[in-house]
Design a protein around this motif. Structure first.
Motif, PDB file in Angstrom:
ATOM      1  N   TYR A   1       0.832  -1.209   0.000  1.00  0.00           N
ATOM      2  CA  TYR A   1       0.000   0.000   0.000  1.00  0.00           C
ATOM      3  C   TYR A   1       0.865   1.257   0.000  1.00  0.00           C
ATOM      4  N   TRP A   2       1.840   1.324   0.910  1.00  0.00           N
ATOM      5  CA  TRP A   2       2.690   2.506   0.999  1.00  0.00           C
ATOM      6  C   TRP A   2       3.591   2.647  -0.230  1.00  0.00           C
ATOM      7  N   SER A   3       3.984   1.513  -0.798  1.00  0.00           N
ATOM      8  CA  SER A   3       4.811   1.573  -2.010  1.00  0.00           C
ATOM      9  C   SER A   3       4.025   2.165  -3.171  1.00  0.00           C
ATOM     10  N   VAL A   4       2.789   1.710  -3.334  1.00  0.00           N
ATOM     11  CA  VAL A   4       1.934   2.218  -4.413  1.00  0.00           C
ATOM     12  C   VAL A   4       1.657   3.708  -4.209  1.00  0.00           C
ATOM     13  N   CYS A   5       1.346   4.099  -2.962  1.00  0.00           N
ATOM     14  CA  CYS A   5       1.068   5.506  -2.660  1.00  0.00           C
ATOM     15  C   CYS A   5       2.283   6.383  -2.952  1.00  0.00           C
ATOM     16  N   THR A   6       3.461   5.881  -2.610  1.00  0.00           N
ATOM     17  CA  THR A   6       4.685   6.648  -2.847  1.00  0.00           C
ATOM     18  C   THR A   6       4.930   6.853  -4.332  1.00  0.00           C
ATOM     19  N   VAL A   7       4.752   5.780  -5.108  1.00  0.00           N
ATOM     20  CA  VAL A   7       4.950   5.867  -6.553  1.00  0.00           C
ATOM     21  C   VAL A   7       3.945   6.841  -7.166  1.00  0.00           C
ATOM     22  N   LEU A   8       2.670   6.748  -6.753  1.00  0.00           N
ATOM     23  CA  LEU A   8       1.643   7.625  -7.301  1.00  0.00           C
ATOM     24  C   LEU A   8       1.894   9.084  -6.933  1.00  0.00           C
ATOM     25  N   ALA A   9       2.400   9.310  -5.711  1.00  0.00           N
ATOM     26  CA  ALA A   9       2.699  10.681  -5.286  1.00  0.00           C
ATOM     27  C   ALA A   9       3.770  11.304  -6.170  1.00  0.00           C
ATOM     28  N   PHE A  10       4.748  10.508  -6.577  1.00  0.00           N
ATOM     29  CA  PHE A  10       5.809  11.018  -7.450  1.00  0.00           C
ATOM     30  C   PHE A  10       5.329  11.208  -8.885  1.00  0.00           C
ATOM     31  N   MET A  11       4.303  10.459  -9.282  1.00  0.00           N
ATOM     32  CA  MET A  11       3.802  10.522 -10.655  1.00  0.00           C
ATOM     33  C   MET A  11       2.749  11.607 -10.841  1.00  0.00           C
ATOM     34  N   SER A  12       2.026  11.931  -9.774  1.00  0.00           N
ATOM     35  CA  SER A  12       0.842  12.775  -9.894  1.00  0.00           C
ATOM     36  C   SER A  12       1.160  14.258  -9.736  1.00  0.00           C
ATOM     37  N   ASP A  13       0.258  15.101 -10.261  1.00  0.00           N
ATOM     38  CA  ASP A  13       0.372  16.545 -10.068  1.00  0.00           C
ATOM     39  C   ASP A  13      -0.662  17.053  -9.057  1.00  0.00           C
ATOM     40  N   CYS A  14      -1.122  16.132  -8.204  1.00  0.00           N
ATOM     41  CA  CYS A  14      -2.040  16.504  -7.126  1.00  0.00           C
ATOM     42  C   CYS A  14      -1.936  15.456  -6.025  1.00  0.00           C
ATOM     43  N   ASP A  15      -2.565  15.721  -4.884  1.00  0.00           N
ATOM     44  CA  ASP A  15      -2.517  14.743  -3.803  1.00  0.00           C
ATOM     45  C   ASP A  15      -3.306  13.498  -4.189  1.00  0.00           C
ATOM     46  N   LEU A  16      -3.136  12.431  -3.428  1.00  0.00           N
ATOM     47  CA  LEU A  16      -3.689  11.132  -3.817  1.00  0.00           C
ATOM     48  C   LEU A  16      -5.214  11.118  -3.807  1.00  0.00           C
ATOM     49  N   GLU A  17      -5.829  11.827  -2.867  1.00  0.00           N
ATOM     50  CA  GLU A  17      -7.288  11.870  -2.855  1.00  0.00           C
ATOM     51  C   GLU A  17      -7.821  12.488  -4.136  1.00  0.00           C
ATOM     52  N   LEU A  18      -7.266  13.634  -4.519  1.00  0.00           N
ATOM     53  CA  LEU A  18      -7.721  14.293  -5.735  1.00  0.00           C
ATOM     54  C   LEU A  18      -7.371  13.464  -6.970  1.00  0.00           C
ATOM     55  N   PHE A  19      -6.228  12.777  -6.933  1.00  0.00           N
ATOM     56  CA  PHE A  19      -5.833  11.891  -8.024  1.00  0.00           C
ATOM     57  C   PHE A  19      -6.911  10.833  -8.270  1.00  0.00           C
ATOM     58  N   PHE A  20      -7.374  10.192  -7.197  1.00  0.00           N
ATOM     59  CA  PHE A  20      -8.390   9.153  -7.339  1.00  0.00           C
ATOM     60  C   PHE A  20      -9.755   9.744  -7.668  1.00  0.00           C
ATOM     61  N   CYS A  21     -10.030  10.952  -7.170  1.00  0.00           N
ATOM     62  CA  CYS A  21     -11.281  11.618  -7.538  1.00  0.00           C
ATOM     63  C   CYS A  21     -11.330  11.893  -9.031  1.00  0.00           C
ATOM     64  N   GLU A  22     -10.199  12.334  -9.590  1.00  0.00           N
ATOM     65  CA  GLU A  22     -10.156  12.611 -11.030  1.00  0.00           C
ATOM     66  C   GLU A  22     -10.358  11.342 -11.843  1.00  0.00           C
ATOM     67  N   LYS A  23      -9.738  10.245 -11.389  1.00  0.00           N
ATOM     68  CA  LYS A  23      -9.802   8.993 -12.148  1.00  0.00           C
ATOM     69  C   LYS A  23     -11.124   8.254 -11.950  1.00  0.00           C
ATOM     70  N   PHE A  24     -11.617   8.231 -10.711  1.00  0.00           N
ATOM     71  CA  PHE A  24     -12.747   7.351 -10.379  1.00  0.00           C
ATOM     72  C   PHE A  24     -13.919   8.063  -9.691  1.00  0.00           C
ATOM     73  N   GLY A  25     -13.738   9.345  -9.357  1.00  0.00           N
ATOM     74  CA  GLY A  25     -14.771  10.048  -8.602  1.00  0.00           C
ATOM     75  C   GLY A  25     -15.794  10.724  -9.498  1.00  0.00           C
ATOM     76  N   LYS A  26     -16.469  11.716  -8.938  1.00  0.00           N
ATOM     77  CA  LYS A  26     -17.513  12.441  -9.657  1.00  0.00           C
ATOM     78  C   LYS A  26     -16.889  13.405 -10.654  1.00  0.00           C
ATOM     79  N   SER A  27     -17.449  13.448 -11.834  1.00  0.00           N
ATOM     80  CA  SER A  27     -16.981  14.377 -12.863  1.00  0.00           C
ATOM     81  C   SER A  27     -17.512  15.773 -12.561  1.00  0.00           C
TER      82      SER A  27
END
Length: 329
Positions: free
Chosen positions: A14-40
């Motif tokens: 879990y922490w490994s995936v979160c770390t990788v995503l944090a380095f890849m993303s241009d926003c925090d992880l909550e907003l990252f998942f909201c953009e991908k899977f949340g409300k448009s």
């Protein structure tokens, strides 16, 4: 023993995936998942958003992002001609989802506190209601901490803090009456972690977090939401307009095309995603600022050691793509 092994492996993954995503993303992880899977942001179609500082920068491009999804807008700022320009662009981008009446221009000075109620009520009367107050008006700063005139601190607090606080209290009268509402505040990552050469600005942004986090908790039993939007370096005209250490002086340094910054378009869209998903606090910035912010917030001892080694000019270069602050400050 097997259970603990599996649990440990799960936490590590879990922490490994979160770390990788944090380095890849241009926003925090909550907003990252909201953009991908949340409300448009499409879910906001037909809502009414009152935006301060809508004539330029993040406010302007958030208005464009919302207009594309058919969101009705009250555009507030000091310059009516610029607001009319933004209105025309919003109507164009809406592709006939919005009519002329759906985008209202509200000439307004955020530091004129006595006028807030009149302007907000004007928008309420025009649309019948307001769904979201988007507090965006504000200015940044570049100055050495010890040189800042106290009058600059006062002016910055009037604009960056007391303006949105006063307008929000007026909006809350409306939201309490109708039984729902959403308050968004464009703060800054400088309100999450202190940054060098912007002491007064950091003070105002940390203050906004204090004010509006307290408000969020007070409104938990009600259908009133509070979102703090924390952008990092963005391509806007903010730098030229920034305060310095002297009252009435502007920094006057333009953002360059070679600077490493997020586009205002991308920032505006992520703001729209945060509004649609009613996030509590969203960080928005290019790499590697997001993982650095996570480190500063969750590992302060480690980050203290790292920053001591790197020095203040490292953060300044990340922020302004320059090695050191202009010596006139």
């Amino acid at each position: 023993m097997i259970l603990f092994t599996v649990l440990g492996a799960g936490i590590f993954i879990y922490w490994s995936v979160c770390t990788v995503l944090a380095f890849m993303s241009d926003c925090d992880l909550e907003l990252f998942f909201c953009e991908k899977f949340g409300k448009s942001p499409r879910r906001l179609k037909g809502k009414v958003v009152f935006i301060t500082g809508a004539s330029s920068g993040i406010g302007e491009f958030t208005a464009y992002a919302l207009a594309k999804f058919g969101v009705k807008l009250a555009l507030a700022a000091r310059r009516p001609n610029e607001l009319l320009r933004v209105k025309r662009k919003c109507l164009e981008l809406s592709k006939n989802q919005l009519s002329d009446r759906d985008v209202l221009v509200v000439p307004m000075d955020v530091t004129d506190f006595q006028s807030h109620k009149k302007h907000f009520q004007y928008a309420v009367q025009h649309f019948g209601h307001i769904d979201i107050l988007f507090n965006n008006a504000g200015r940044s700063q570049r100055a050495l901490w010890e040189n800042i005139d106290l009058e600059v601190d006062k002016q910055m607090f009037d604009l960056n803090v007391f303006g949105p606080v006063n307008l929000t209290r007026i909006a809350l009268e409306h939201f309490n009456r109708v039984g729902s509402g959403h308050i968004a505040v464009v703060t800054s990552l400088a309100g999450v972690m202190g940054v060098p050469y912007s002491g007064s600005y950091c003070g105002t942004k940390f203050s906004e977090h204090g004010y509006f986090n307290a408000l969020r908790i007070e409104k938990l039993p009600q259908n009133i939401h509070v979102t703090l939007l924390c952008p990092g370096p963005t391509y806007t005209n903010f730098l030229a307009e920034s305060f310095t250490d002297k009252p009435g002086e502007k920094y006057g340094v333009s953002v360059q095309p070679t600077d490493k910054r997020m586009t205002a378009e991308r920032c505006g869209y992520l703001n729209a995603v945060a509004l649609a998903n009613k996030t509590k606090e969203s960080w928005i910035a290019i790499r590697p600022i997001i993982p650095l912010t996570y480190m500063m917030v969750y590992f302060p001892v480690i980050s203290g050691v790292v920053l001591k080694i790197l020095g203040p000019n490292y953060l300044y270069k990340l922020r302004d793509s320059k090695d050191e602050i202009n010596k006139k400050d």
